[in-house]
Design a protein around this motif. Sequence first.
Motif, PDB file in Angstrom:
ATOM      1  N   SER A   1      24.625  61.167 112.499  1.00 33.49           N
ATOM      2  CA  SER A   1      25.266  59.883 113.036  1.00 33.49           C
ATOM      3  C   SER A   1      26.333  59.375 112.007  1.00 33.49           C
ATOM      4  N   VAL A   2      27.616  58.765 112.774  1.00 32.04           N
ATOM      5  CA  VAL A   2      28.803  58.522 112.032  1.00 32.04           C
ATOM      6  C   VAL A   2      29.145  56.836 112.831  1.00 32.04           C
ATOM      7  N   GLN A   3      29.794  56.152 111.744  1.00 34.43           N
ATOM      8  CA  GLN A   3      30.159  54.903 111.885  1.00 34.43           C
ATOM      9  C   GLN A   3      31.546  54.599 111.147  1.00 34.43           C
ATOM     10  N   TYR A   4      32.603  54.280 112.086  1.00 35.27           N
ATOM     11  CA  TYR A   4      33.812  53.848 111.535  1.00 35.27           C
ATOM     12  C   TYR A   4      34.353  52.397 111.896  1.00 35.27           C
ATOM     13  N   LYS A   5      34.781  51.855 110.909  1.00 32.82           N
ATOM     14  CA  LYS A   5      35.332  50.323 110.894  1.00 32.82           C
ATOM     15  C   LYS A   5      36.689  50.502 111.056  1.00 32.82           C
ATOM     16  N   LEU A   6      37.715  50.055 111.754  1.00 29.17           N
ATOM     17  CA  LEU A   6      39.003  50.226 111.646  1.00 29.17           C
ATOM     18  C   LEU A   6      39.658  48.694 111.646  1.00 29.17           C
ATOM     19  N   LYS A   7      40.688  48.440 111.028  1.00 29.16           N
ATOM     20  CA  LYS A   7      41.514  47.165 111.132  1.00 29.16           C
ATOM     21  C   LYS A   7      42.681  47.595 111.952  1.00 29.16           C
ATOM     22  N   LEU A   8      43.009  47.152 112.816  1.00 34.09           N
ATOM     23  CA  LEU A   8      44.385  47.547 113.518  1.00 34.09           C
ATOM     24  C   LEU A   8      45.185  46.421 113.676  1.00 34.09           C
ATOM     25  N   HIS A   9      46.612  46.726 113.632  1.00 34.60           N
ATOM     26  CA  HIS A   9      47.533  45.670 113.502  1.00 34.60           C
ATOM     27  C   HIS A   9      48.668  46.007 114.501  1.00 34.60           C
TER      28      HIS A   9
END
Length: 70
Positions: free
Chosen positions: A48-56
């Motif tokens: 199981s993987v989880q990614y949190k990204l902040k995009l601009h």
Amino acid sequence: MEQLSAQTQYGHYQIESIDTKTVSENQVLVEIKATWKRVIKGEVLSSSVQYKLKLHDSGERYLKIVDLHE
């Protein structure tokens, strides 16, 4: 990011969910939950993987990743 690209060459992701939250007019947070799977010598491995990204959004063709959390 290097680990992510190395994994995608040999396995695949099964997306469970993608959630978004607007931070400001030109920034958004994206949270991706998935299961990464790979077959090695007939044995299925998964994680199981989880990614949190902040995009601009700077008005260019693609959004830019300004922050990444695993």
